[in-house]
Design an enzyme around this catalytic site. Structure first.
Site, short mmCIF file in Angstrom:
data_model
loop_
_atom_site.label_atom_id
_atom_site.label_comp_id
_atom_site.label_asym_id
_atom_site.label_seq_id
_atom_site.Cartn_x
_atom_site.Cartn_y
_atom_site.Cartn_z
NE ARG A 179 161.16 117.33 -53.79
CZ ARG A 179 160.01 117.63 -54.39
NH1 ARG A 179 158.95 117.91 -53.69
NH2 ARG A 179 159.90 117.62 -55.69
NE ARG A 187 162.04 119.11 -61.48
CZ ARG A 187 160.73 119.28 -61.49
NH1 ARG A 187 160.05 119.15 -62.60
NH2 ARG A 187 160.09 119.59 -60.38
NE ARG A 191 162.82 113.71 -64.23
CZ ARG A 191 161.90 113.25 -65.06
NH1 ARG A 191 162.25 112.73 -66.21
NH2 ARG A 191 160.61 113.28 -64.71
CG ASP A 221 157.65 111.40 -55.22
OD1 ASP A 221 158.19 112.51 -55.31
OD2 ASP A 221 156.43 111.27 -55.01
CE1 TYR A 231 150.33 115.31 -54.76
CE2 TYR A 231 150.87 114.90 -52.48
CZ TYR A 231 151.02 115.65 -53.63
OH TYR A 231 151.84 116.74 -53.63
O1 CP3 Z 1 164.70 115.31 -50.69
C1 CP3 Z 1 165.20 114.65 -51.61
O2 CP3 Z 1 166.14 115.07 -52.31
C2 CP3 Z 1 164.72 113.24 -51.86
C3 CP3 Z 1 163.81 113.10 -52.93
C4 CP3 Z 1 162.36 113.49 -52.81
C5 CP3 Z 1 161.56 113.67 -53.97
N1 CP3 Z 1 160.27 113.87 -53.58
C6 CP3 Z 1 162.06 113.60 -55.36
C7 CP3 Z 1 161.25 114.19 -56.44
C8 CP3 Z 1 161.52 113.67 -51.70
C9 CP3 Z 1 161.85 113.65 -50.23
C10 CP3 Z 1 160.21 113.89 -52.22
C11 CP3 Z 1 159.03 114.07 -51.35
C12 CP3 Z 1 157.77 114.55 -51.93
N2 CP3 Z 1 157.19 114.22 -53.12
C13 CP3 Z 1 156.86 115.38 -51.24
C14 CP3 Z 1 157.05 115.90 -49.85
C15 CP3 Z 1 158.07 116.97 -49.77
C16 CP3 Z 1 157.56 118.35 -49.99
O3 CP3 Z 1 158.21 119.08 -50.77
O4 CP3 Z 1 156.58 118.77 -49.37
C17 CP3 Z 1 155.75 115.58 -52.07
C18 CP3 Z 1 154.54 116.42 -51.77
C19 CP3 Z 1 155.97 114.83 -53.25
C20 CP3 Z 1 155.05 114.66 -54.41
C21 CP3 Z 1 155.68 115.09 -55.67
N3 CP3 Z 1 156.69 114.41 -56.31
C22 CP3 Z 1 155.40 116.24 -56.43
C23 CP3 Z 1 154.38 117.29 -56.05
C24 CP3 Z 1 156.24 116.22 -57.56
C25 CP3 Z 1 156.24 117.15 -58.73
C26 CP3 Z 1 157.11 118.30 -58.46
C27 CP3 Z 1 157.35 119.08 -59.74
O5 CP3 Z 1 157.77 120.23 -59.56
O6 CP3 Z 1 157.14 118.58 -60.85
C28 CP3 Z 1 157.08 115.09 -57.44
C29 CP3 Z 1 158.16 114.68 -58.37
C30 CP3 Z 1 159.54 114.68 -57.80
N4 CP3 Z 1 159.90 114.04 -56.66
C31 CP3 Z 1 160.70 115.29 -58.36
C32 CP3 Z 1 161.78 114.97 -57.52
C33 CP3 Z 1 163.22 115.34 -57.70
C34 CP3 Z 1 160.76 116.07 -59.68
C35 CP3 Z 1 160.42 115.15 -60.78
C36 CP3 Z 1 161.34 115.18 -61.95
O7 CP3 Z 1 162.55 114.88 -61.83
O8 CP3 Z 1 160.82 115.44 -63.03
#
Ligand code: CP3
Length: 340
Positions: free
Chosen positions: A21, A25, A34, A71, A147
């Protein structure tokens, strides 16, 4: 690419490092990119913006690999499910999977609808230095299924587990369909320029041992086997959060085992390192303090410091309130400390 060499246990001048990740943010540059998109899903679909976010950690932190910005939930999205990212709530899927009909309605051609991810990969691979690797990824079938069945994130996974224990055949149908789609998707990512792929099984650890192997690991292995049989030169990384108690039973045709922060790295080394390269596993919260970063990285260096086949990473993802300055400090500290 030192990252790819380490995946195949070849000698490298220091341990390669990237952070799960890492595009997120906690970077002001990410927040600026974004803001150009009309919401998170539009951000994922805008290949130019996704490419921009992917490259930021390379430039700012100096990591050895970029992971494509996207994502895991674009797969259910392009299978035809409604997926919403509500501010401060996380992902919401308002029409969760309940029946066989719901599963049958999911599109089989989702990999064809993810062209925007392949376009982003092409842009990034074209812009990346030749010594930096590009990682493609997908969620695991089980993690995506949670999910899709829960309708969003969950603390207990009660609805998904209810299906596992009361209607296992139905859950297996969903997991098979997801595995086929994810396999297609990863192969297409490789053909667009990904040099390695990682499957994120964020919620594997919600399952007891027998259920973990039946509903999660079995499908991760199946996808890995397909990718390895068709693209043998591409490293496959499997990361299951919470699988630390199940290491003795881990097997399959893949290259790198992602170690989470609950698993002592010396245990992962003694059980798995003869068969797999290892990636991980610093506790992410150490990012709050430079002293904690140094101590955490040194602890890992005492176990893995001189080994070929080790990739430094966190034991789970970066958090929005981490400091990018400390992240850069970590990357530099690892490169120095693990230098041969
Ligand atoms: O690693 C990276 O930098 C690549 C980008 C990436 C994102 N999501 C961007 C993202 C990757 C590899 C993911 C994977 C992901 N997404 C997982 C598995 C990884 C882990 O941490 O276990 C999961 C469970 C998700 C599902 C998901 N997407 C959630 C739970 C959320 C909300 C998180 C939050 O705190 O709001 C997201 C959104 C998301 N995906 C963000 C990013 C940068 C934040 C959203 C935003 O910019 O507002």
């Amino acid at each position: 690419m030192i990252f790819i060499d380490a995946c195949f246990k070849k000698p490298t001048p220091t341990a390669p490092v990237w952070l799960m990740r890492q595009a997120g943010r906690y970077l002001s540059e990410y927040r600026a990119t974004r803001a150009k998109a009309n919401g998170f899903i539009d951000f994922c679909r805008r290949s130019d913006l996704a490419a921009e976010a992917t490259l930021q950690p390379i430039e700012i932190l100096g990591v050895d690999a970029a992971i494509i910005f996207s994502d895991i939930l674009v797969v259910p999205l392009e299978m035809g499910m409604r997926v919403e990212f509500a501010e401060k709530v996380g992902p919401v899927l308002p029409d969760p999977i309940k029946t066989q009909d719901d599963i049958d309605r999911l599109a089989n051609d989702c990999a064809d609808r993810l062209e925007y991810v392949y376009d982003a990969l092409k842009i990034v691979r074209g812009a990346l230095a030749p010594d930096k690797a590009l990682i493609g990824f997908a969620g695991s079938p089980w993690t995506l299924a949670t999910y899709m069945i829960e309708g969003g994130g969950s603390k207990t996974y009660a609805t998904a587990k209810k299906m596992a224990y009361s209607a296992p055949d139905l859950l297996h149908k969903l997991l098979r369909k997801l595995s086929d789609a994810i396999g297609d998707y990863l192969l297409r990512q490789i053909d667009a320029g990904a040099n390695a792929v990682q499957i994120f099984d964020s919620w594997g650890g919600a399952l007891e041992k027998s259920a973990f192997f039946e509903f999660s690991w079995h499908y991760m292995k199946r996808i890995a086997k397909r990718v390895k049989s068709e693209r043998a030169h591409i490293p496959v990384i499997l990361f299951s959060k919470g699988a630390g108690g199940y290491l003795e039973a881990i097997d399959g045709d893949f290259d790198v085992f992602g170690v989470d922060w609950n698993t002592p790295i010396e245990r992962a080394k003694s059980v798995l390192f003869d068969r797999y390269a290892l990636q991980g596993n610093m506790e992410p919260a150490r990012l709050y303090s430079k002293a904690a970063i140094e101590a955490g990285a040194c602890d890992i260096a005492r176990v893995m410091g001189k080994e070929n086949g080790y990739i430094f990473n966190l034991g789970h993802g970066m958090q929005p309130d981490f400091s990018s300055e400390n992240a850069k400090f970590l990357v530099d500290f690892v490169h120095e400390t693990f230098a041969r």
